[in-house]
Write an enzyme that holds these catalytic residues in place. Structure first.
Site, short mmCIF file in Angstrom:
data_model
loop_
_atom_site.label_atom_id
_atom_site.label_comp_id
_atom_site.label_asym_id
_atom_site.label_seq_id
_atom_site.Cartn_x
_atom_site.Cartn_y
_atom_site.Cartn_z
N SER A 38 0.74 -1.40 0.08
CA SER A 38 -0.07 0.05 -0.03
C SER A 38 0.91 1.20 0.00
O SER A 38 2.06 1.24 -0.37
CB SER A 38 -1.02 -0.07 1.16
OG SER A 38 -1.87 1.05 1.15
N ASN A 39 0.40 2.53 0.25
CA ASN A 39 0.95 3.68 0.62
C ASN A 39 0.45 4.47 1.48
O ASN A 39 -0.15 4.21 2.38
CB ASN A 39 0.96 4.41 -0.91
CG ASN A 39 -0.33 4.53 -1.33
OD1 ASN A 39 -1.23 5.49 -0.43
ND2 ASN A 39 -1.06 3.83 -2.32
N HIS A 40 1.16 5.57 1.61
CA HIS A 40 0.86 6.51 2.89
C HIS A 40 -0.39 7.42 2.80
O HIS A 40 -0.41 8.29 3.51
CB HIS A 40 1.96 7.42 3.37
CG HIS A 40 3.33 6.64 3.76
ND1 HIS A 40 3.29 5.82 5.02
CD2 HIS A 40 4.55 6.29 3.09
CE1 HIS A 40 4.41 5.06 4.98
NE2 HIS A 40 5.18 5.39 4.06
N ALA A 105 -4.67 7.57 -4.21
CA ALA A 105 -3.37 7.00 -4.58
C ALA A 105 -3.42 5.44 -4.73
O ALA A 105 -3.41 4.66 -3.83
CB ALA A 105 -2.47 7.28 -3.27
#
Ligand code: PMT
Length: 229
Positions: A38-40, A105
């Site tokens: 995943s991402n932030h 995102a």
């Protein structure tokens, strides 16, 4: 109720009668039953846009990846996990909307295989290679529609921000793009504040550092002016 009344009394309903579909947050791409890539993204920017558009009278549907945020007043929320689920949630509703904003995102790649059981550490190998496959580009799919809504994308970049944003504006057939320099401390992913430079064919506007709701109000007002000149 107080929040809703304040919205109705203070904001000029520039988007009354407009149906907005919006994506927010990260996606999670499963590796096995307990792990993911995943991402932030926290969802703060996308949720602020949903709130700002609702203030201006839009009927907002928010498709969001996993985040820990309350749903803005008056907004319809659809929760998803992966890019494939977000793609399906967007494409099945896109025909009903006038405006689309892609703030999520979305993971560009997902694991080629999702293990059905937890992947075990082995004693005989210090390295592990993951094979990834490309996810569908949701906003590019929207931009490719013959009867596309007014489409606004984001570009989260760490270098050559303007150049990459303009390339995405053209390649994904967007009407506007908000370039987000995510290399700067105190803005972008998971921050409370942000700053954007917005580009469209023949113009641009700088929206300076502000809290995400203030910034979202400026961006939504700018979008409303271009959507309904
Ligand atoms: O959520 P926050 O913590 O508040 O952070 C906000 C943010 C930094 C996530 C947000 O402001 C932002 O920049 N969102 C876009 C993040 C991104 O993935 O940008 P990108 O340059 O990789 O993608 C370009 C555009 O294509 C975006 O509109 C994205 O939603 C869209 N995209 C990308 C890949 C894909 N498979 N499908 C898409 O629709």
């Amino acid at each position: 109720l107080v929040e809703r009344c304040c919205q109705q009394l203070t904001a000029e309903p520039l988007l009354a009668g407009v149906k907005l579909l919006l994506t927010a947050g990260p996606t999670r791409e499963a590796l096995d039953p307990v792990r993911y890539i995943s991402n932030h993204s926290s969802g703060k920017m996308g949720f602020a846009l949903a709130a700002a558009a609702a203030e201006l009278g839009a009927a907002v549907t928010l498709v969001t990846g996993p985040v820990n945020l309350p749903t803005p007043v008056g907004v319809r929320r659809i929760d998803v996990e992966s890019a494939l689920q977000m793609h399906e949630a967007v494409m099945s509703r896109i025909g009903e909307c006038d405006l689309f904003i892609g703030c999520a995102a979305v993971a560009d790649y997902r694991p080629a295989q999702v293990a059905s059981q937890k992947i075990k550490k082995t004693g005989d190998n210090d390295q592990m290679a993951l094979s990834l496959v490309k996810n569908p580009d949701i906003i590019a799919a929207v931009g490719a529609l013959s009867d596309k809504p007014f489409t606004v994308g984001f570009a989260a970049e760490t270098v050559d921000v303007e150049q990459y944003a303009l390339d995405k504006l053209r390649r994904k057939r967007l009407d506007m793009i908000a370039a987000n320099d995510v290399s700067r401390a105190g803005q972008g992913f998971n921050a409370d504040d942000n700053a954007l430079t917005v580009f469209w064919q023949g113009g641009q506007a700088a929206l300076p550092l502000a809290d995400k709701l203030t910034l979202a109000r400026h961006l939504v007002a700018l979008i409303a002016r271009h959507y309904r000149p």
